[in-house]
Write an enzyme that holds these catalytic residues in place. Structure first.
Site, PDB file in Angstrom:
ATOM      1  N   HIS A  18       2.005  11.160   3.077  1.00 21.20           N
ATOM      2  CA  HIS A  18       0.987  11.351   3.759  1.00 21.20           C
ATOM      3  C   HIS A  18       0.223  12.567   3.662  1.00 21.20           C
ATOM      4  O   HIS A  18      -0.934  12.729   3.541  1.00 21.20           O
ATOM      5  CB  HIS A  18       1.497  11.013   5.521  1.00 21.20           C
ATOM      6  CG  HIS A  18       0.247  11.301   6.402  1.00 21.20           C
ATOM      7  ND1 HIS A  18      -0.046  10.017   7.097  1.00 21.20           N
ATOM      8  CD2 HIS A  18      -0.395  12.203   6.731  1.00 21.20           C
ATOM      9  CE1 HIS A  18      -0.793  10.593   7.883  1.00 21.20           C
ATOM     10  NE2 HIS A  18      -0.992  11.929   7.910  1.00 21.20           N
ATOM     11  N   GLU A  19       0.948  13.797   3.698  1.00 22.93           N
ATOM     12  CA  GLU A  19       0.101  15.032   3.698  1.00 22.93           C
ATOM     13  C   GLU A  19      -0.440  15.308   2.303  1.00 22.93           C
ATOM     14  O   GLU A  19      -1.319  15.906   2.306  1.00 22.93           O
ATOM     15  CB  GLU A  19       1.291  16.315   4.171  1.00 22.93           C
ATOM     16  CG  GLU A  19       2.123  15.978   5.497  1.00 22.93           C
ATOM     17  CD  GLU A  19       1.193  15.778   6.494  1.00 22.93           C
ATOM     18  OE1 GLU A  19       0.038  16.210   6.655  1.00 22.93           O
ATOM     19  OE2 GLU A  19       1.727  15.094   7.582  1.00 22.93           O
TER      20      GLU A  19
ATOM     21  N   MET B  60       1.609  19.231   8.502  1.00 23.32           N
ATOM     22  CA  MET B  60       0.398  19.640   8.752  1.00 23.32           C
ATOM     23  C   MET B  60       0.066  19.765   7.267  1.00 23.32           C
ATOM     24  O   MET B  60       0.573  20.681   6.438  1.00 23.32           O
ATOM     25  CB  MET B  60       0.295  20.835   9.545  1.00 23.32           C
ATOM     26  CG  MET B  60      -1.179  21.300   9.449  1.00 23.32           C
ATOM     27  SD  MET B  60      -2.394  20.095  10.190  1.00 23.32           S
ATOM     28  CE  MET B  60      -3.741  20.474   9.111  1.00 23.32           C
ATOM     29  N   GLU B  61      -1.161  19.396   6.912  1.00 25.48           N
ATOM     30  CA  GLU B  61      -1.556  19.111   5.361  1.00 25.48           C
ATOM     31  C   GLU B  61      -2.323  20.412   4.823  1.00 25.48           C
ATOM     32  O   GLU B  61      -3.237  20.245   4.038  1.00 25.48           O
ATOM     33  CB  GLU B  61      -2.510  17.870   5.217  1.00 25.48           C
ATOM     34  CG  GLU B  61      -3.811  17.880   5.993  1.00 25.48           C
ATOM     35  CD  GLU B  61      -3.775  17.235   7.525  1.00 25.48           C
ATOM     36  OE1 GLU B  61      -2.858  17.325   8.020  1.00 25.48           O
ATOM     37  OE2 GLU B  61      -5.041  16.950   7.869  1.00 25.48           O
ATOM     38  N   ASN B  62      -1.993  21.584   5.492  1.00 31.18           N
ATOM     39  CA  ASN B  62      -2.767  22.707   5.093  1.00 31.18           C
ATOM     40  C   ASN B  62      -2.881  22.808   3.639  1.00 31.18           C
ATOM     41  O   ASN B  62      -1.989  22.655   2.405  1.00 31.18           O
ATOM     42  CB  ASN B  62      -2.090  24.024   5.503  1.00 31.18           C
ATOM     43  CG  ASN B  62      -1.585  24.042   7.072  1.00 31.18           C
ATOM     44  OD1 ASN B  62      -2.551  23.889   7.708  1.00 31.18           O
ATOM     45  ND2 ASN B  62      -0.317  24.173   7.080  1.00 31.18           N
TER      46      ASN B  62
ATOM     47  N   GLU C 176      -6.646  10.500   9.161  1.00 27.89           N
ATOM     48  CA  GLU C 176      -5.199   9.948   9.499  1.00 27.89           C
ATOM     49  C   GLU C 176      -5.201   8.389   8.904  1.00 27.89           C
ATOM     50  O   GLU C 176      -4.068   8.202   8.694  1.00 27.89           O
ATOM     51  CB  GLU C 176      -5.084  10.298  10.964  1.00 27.89           C
ATOM     52  CG  GLU C 176      -5.222  11.624  11.194  1.00 27.89           C
ATOM     53  CD  GLU C 176      -4.261  12.627  10.424  1.00 27.89           C
ATOM     54  OE1 GLU C 176      -3.339  12.051   9.736  1.00 27.89           O
ATOM     55  OE2 GLU C 176      -4.744  13.741  10.587  1.00 27.89           O
TER      56      GLU C 176
HETATM   57  N1  BES Z   1      -2.727  16.275  10.311  1.00 32.40           N
HETATM   58  C1  BES Z   1      -1.849  15.827  11.080  1.00 32.40           C
HETATM   59  C2  BES Z   1      -1.195  16.898  11.590  1.00 32.40           C
HETATM   60  C3  BES Z   1      -1.692  17.189  13.140  1.00 32.40           C
HETATM   61  C4  BES Z   1      -1.240  16.149  14.009  1.00 32.40           C
HETATM   62  C5  BES Z   1      -2.346  18.078  13.426  1.00 32.40           C
HETATM   63  C6  BES Z   1      -1.661  16.309  15.613  1.00 32.40           C
HETATM   64  C7  BES Z   1      -2.922  18.329  14.613  1.00 32.40           C
HETATM   65  C8  BES Z   1      -2.616  17.413  15.786  1.00 32.40           C
HETATM   66  C9  BES Z   1      -0.679  15.389   9.956  1.00 32.40           C
HETATM   67  O1  BES Z   1      -1.212  15.087   8.813  1.00 32.40           O
HETATM   68  C10 BES Z   1       0.054  14.216  10.335  1.00 32.40           C
HETATM   69  O2  BES Z   1      -0.584  12.920  10.543  1.00 32.40           O
HETATM   70  N2  BES Z   1       1.178  14.451  10.572  1.00 32.40           N
HETATM   71  C11 BES Z   1       2.102  12.997  11.327  1.00 32.40           C
HETATM   72  C12 BES Z   1       2.844  12.637  10.253  1.00 32.40           C
HETATM   73  C13 BES Z   1       2.504  11.460   9.485  1.00 32.40           C
HETATM   74  C14 BES Z   1       3.581  10.793   8.641  1.00 32.40           C
HETATM   75  C15 BES Z   1       2.117  10.287  10.409  1.00 32.40           C
HETATM   76  C16 BES Z   1       2.666  13.750  12.327  1.00 32.40           C
HETATM   77  O3  BES Z   1       2.462  14.859  12.700  1.00 32.40           O
HETATM   78  O4  BES Z   1       3.290  12.909  13.091  1.00 32.40           O
HETATM   79 ZN    ZN Z   2      -2.329  13.369   8.759  1.00 30.96          ZN
END
Ligand code: BES
Ligand code: ZN
EC number: 3.4.11.-
Length: 876
Positions: A307-308, A273-275, A330
């Protein structure tokens, strides 16, 4: 007051500007107290203030509103927390004075175990179980920690203060500016943040070690890990520092905060999570262990970090205006993470691996139950489900398509001006298109609307008729039904060599071109080496291509003659597979095409060949069980050559891609029941049981060995299973645990499958990890479905409040292939459907229907048996 209920968004007669938040978590009782003072600008005539809050106890007497000019404090006459809408409605006796005021609220809450809001995660320290406190606010759970305007467009600054036990590390988005110790407790306050959205606010409190470095312009970067494991953070730290420097160049704006912390959390629902300034990760996505992590784990860490960090610009600095534009966050971060990984690790050829993203996007978007990239969101409960392959993978793919149409340089320049224009603010999809349109002079908005505002994608049918090239687009659906979408398609094609290329936009349903005029040459006679035409050159477009028989045969020949790039070899195979599933190509023709890949050596292509062979094996088990052994023999012969070349032991200095391939090839051979593989795996596994550091079972081949071991386990010979459980219990590396979990249910014995599934629900498996164990053997399919029904109450109680629950449904339901099962699933869920599983459920059911149709058509396919037998006995 009723008018505020049941609304998707908050009324905006008061807007927040600054939050002053104080939190006091108690890690033993798992409760927290808090207070917030919010600077709000009252912009409308109102007696009400409406903001978000959920699962909090509001201290009614603490609520007050003070106008900044008059200093007059007003107390609300009514304070109502509407749990159904997650809003807090404050009613005052008189109309509030317009202008700036301070809203003060005191509250209490519970550090929950649901991995969202303000929650607890557990870990061991010196043999003792301890709790840490962690936040996860995206998409809409900041309201579970403090009352706020919990929408991405309501940006404000945040000033945070924490009261915590003095021995703990306490982190938040910004650096500490003050720390006061008072006995066992300390009060830590942090610098005020720049303006940002509530979903990016973060706090973590626990015991940690860290490693530290800084970027060339002095930004301090740290990776926090379990105590004693700081070394495992070094790889991610290095990636982070280099990536920050790269993005600063790429976006032409420096990272906007003074520090960046990244931290591994033992219980974590998403991958990361990109906090803002405090990025949280699953352990598997951040930590890298030299001894026990595989090449695939290393790549995962690098791409997740990239990604983050991309979000620190795309998402945090420039934020989507509403969740409809989630894909901007995303899709973009996914695309950019490849750019970064390619720059840091060129030898990974990561853009060839991008095809996996594209394929998964196409797979989901081939369903009638897909949704447009820009999706309407009317209820908070619907947001979780759109963190899916459409937002991430289709999103990233259409960005790539556009970038290759506009050119890398123009694309980057326009992007930088978009970031500059919307920094510290919010943007919509059309704002990005406007920036790209301005930078390129191309009709970007019109072009891209056709990809983001309607679901689905086209298949382009290609024919050559009397020196004319005929193209026709129609919507591709995996069900084989016709769809009525139409797109503006960036067509690329080349003919006979990569030097003869052409690009143009296809606006119409169909079009035809004089080949000589279009390409400056004619296509040569059949059999001649140069006589092929490939559309979607290097697979940069988000569409499929269907060639007529003659063109397809020429491409098959070109593959054997090694005239096509690996990305094109991948694409031809993948499109053919999709068309076969949609019953527009026979299985015989697909298998024949697969045979032309017998000399294939590239990782990505082989990896897709493996995936496709799994899927064919599964459908054949339903449709033509009598052919299964021949099919397996055919697949084994396709993979055996690479397996022999790679060998079980890694070679000094070999490539990253060879390491990835080795793992996947031997896993495939094990699943196909290849005798030598099973025996060798078992030998090496025993050496590993005797010594966990044996060179005979390095991390890259462990999964293959585990799967092989599980193929031989049965109720009467449980030893392999028990040994794997022992390894699971003894390791403290999360990647090792997930490797084991993802192997266990591949066992063909249904009693063992049931045991494995029950194990997933035990306290030995963290609830974040259970979903890894759902990769069930085809034999165990029915057992898993029954298990899901029997345990649904428990499962929906435990996972029902997050997006992990959807994985239970899709993993267990989608493998079926009969209409009878469709009815069963529909009936079971008819009384159990909730908004957050509705879409996944419909998609899984559609997959079962598609499989059922596919089974019927394979049953009726003439000559299949002869073809399969011939392929199985052929010498490659
Ligand atoms: N912003 C998302 C995390 C997230 C996902 C928050 C679903 C709330 C609900 C984060 O940036 C993200 O995309 N994480 C991915 C990893 C990425 C490398 C594809 C994940 O959690 O799978
Ligand atoms: Zn993301």
């Amino acid at each position: 007051m009723e008018e505020f209920k049941g609304q998707p968004r908050l009324p905006k007669f008061a807007v927040p500007k600054r939050y002053d938040i104080r939190l006091t978590p108690d890690l033993t009782s798992c409760k927290f107290g808090g207070s917030v003072a919010i600077d709000v600008d009252v912009v409308g005539d109102t007696k009400f203030i409406v903001l978000n809050a959920a699962d909090l106890t509001i201290n009614n007497r603490s609520v007050s509103f003070t106008n900044k000019v008059s200093s007059k404090a007003l107390e609300p006459t009514k304070v109502e927390l509407v749990e159904a809408d997650e809003i807090l409605v404050l009613e005052f006796a008189e109309t509030l004075p317009t202008g700036m005021g301070v809203l003060a609220i005191g509250f209490e809450g519970v550090l929950n175990d649901k991995m969202k809001g303000f929650y607890r995660s557990s870990y061991e320290h010196n043999g003792e179980k301890k709790n840490m406190a962690v936040t996860q606010f995206e998409p809409a759970d900041a309201r579970r920690c403090f009352p706020c305007w919990d929408e991405p467009a309501c940006k404000a600054t945040f000033k945070i203060t924490l009261d915590v036990p003095s021995e703990l590390v306490a982190l938040s988005n910004m650096p500490v500016i003050d720390e006061k110790v008072d006995g066992n407790m300390k009060t830590v306050s942090y610098q005020e943040s720049p303006i940002m959205s509530t979903y990016l606010v973060a706090v973590v409190i626990g015991l940690f070690d860290y490693v530290e470095d800084h970027t060339s312009d002095g930004i301090k970067v740290r990776v926090y890990c379990q105590v004693g494991k700081a070394n495992q953070g070094k790889f991610a730290l290095n990636v982070a520092v280099k990536t920050l420097e790269l993005y600063k160049e790429y976006f032409a704006v420096p990272y906007s905060l003074p520090k960046l912390d990244m931290i591994a959390i033992p219980d974590f629902a998403a991958g990361a999570m990109e906090n803002y300034g405090l990025v949280t990760y699953r352990e598997t996505a951040l930590l890298y262990d030299d001894q026990h992590s595989a090449a695939a784990n290393k790549q995962r860490v690098a791409t997740v970090v990239a990604h983050e960090l991309a979000h620190q610009w795309f998402g945090n600095l420039v934020t989507m205006e509403w969740w409809t534009h989630l894909w901007l966050n995303e899709g973009f971060a996914t695309w950019v993470s490849y750019l970064a990984a390619d720059s840091l690790f060129p030898e990974w050829k990561i853009w060839t691996q991008f095809l996996d993203e594209c394929t998964e996007g196409l797979r989901l978007d081939g369903l009638a139950e897909s949704h447009p990239i820009e999706v309407e969101v009317n209820h908070t409960g619907e947001i979780d489900e759109i963190f899916d392959a459409i937002s991430y993978r289709k999103g990233a793919s259409v960005i790539r398509m556009l970038q290759s149409y506009l050119g890398a340089e123009c694309f980057q320049r326009s992007l930088a001006s978009y970031i500059k224009k919307y920094a510290c603010s919010n943007a919509k999809t059309e704002d990005l298109w406007a920036a790209l349109e301005e930078g390129s002079g191309e009709p970007v908005n019109k072009l891209m609307n056709s990809w983001t505002k309607q679901k689905g994608y086209p298949v382009i049918s290609v024919k050559v008729k009397e020196e004319k090239l005929e193209l026709e687009q129609s919507q591709f659906l995996s069900s084989g039904s016709p769809g009525d979408g139409q797109w503006i398609v960036p067509i690329t094609l080349c003919c006979g060599s990569y030097d003869v290329c052409k690009n143009f936009l296809l606006y119409n349903k169909s079009d035809s071109f004089d080949i000589k005029e279009l390409l400056g040459c004619s296509i040569s006679k059949e059999g001649d080496n140069g006589g092929w035409i490939k559309l979607n050159v290097n697979q940069t477009g988000f569409y499929r291509v269907k060639y007529d028989k003659d063109l397809a045969a020429r491409l098959g020949y070109a593959i054997e003659m090694k005239q096509l790039s690996e990305t094109d070899r991948f694409g031809i195979l993948d499109d053919h597979f999709a068309l076969c599933m949609a019953r527009q190509q026979t299985l015989t023709s697909l298998l024949t095409l697969m045979a032309s890949y017998s000399e294939e050596t590239e990782y990505t292509v082989l990896s897709n060949l493996i995936t496709i062979s799994y899927k064919i094996g599964r459908i054949a088990a339903d449709a033509r069980p009598e052919l299964l052994d021949y099919l397996k023999q055919f697949f084994i012969s396709l993979f055996q050559k690479s397996a022999e070349k790679l060998g079980w032991d890694s070679k000094p200095g070999e490539s990253h891609l060879d390491a990835l391939l080795r793992g996947e090839i031997f896993t495939a051979l094990a699943l196909l029941g290849h005798k030598e593989t099973l025996n060798e795996a078992s030998k090496r596994f025993h050496a590993f049981l005797a010594d966990r550091t044996t060179p005979l079972l390095p991390p890259d081949i462990r999964k293959a060995a585990y799967v092989a071991v599980m193929q031989k386990v049965s109720a009467s010979d449980r030893s392999g299973y028990e040994s794997l459980l022992r390894v699971y219990r003894e390791t403290d590396l999360s990647q090792e645990k997930t490797r084991i979990l993802s192997s266990l249910a591949s066992c063909p014995d249904v009693n063992i499958v049931l045991e494995v599934l029950n194990f997933l629900l035990s306290s030995e498996v963290r609830s974040q990890d259970a979903v890894y164990g759902l990769a069930v053997s085809i034999e165990g399919r029915e057992t898993a479905w029954k298990w899901l029904k029997d345990n649904w109450d428990h499962i929906s109680k435990t996972w029902g409040s997050g997006f992990l629950i959807t994985r239970f449904i899709s993993s267990i339901v989608s493998p079926f292939a009969s209409y009878e099962k469709v009815r069963e699933v529909e009936e079971f869920f008819s009384s159990r459907c909730k908004p957050y599983i509705a879409r996944t459920l419909r998609q899984s059911i559609e997959r079962v229907q598609i499989n059922a149709k596919w089974v019927e058509s394979i049953r009726n396919e003439g000559h299949l048996a002869e073809a399969v037998k011939e392929l199985a006995y052929r010498k490659y």
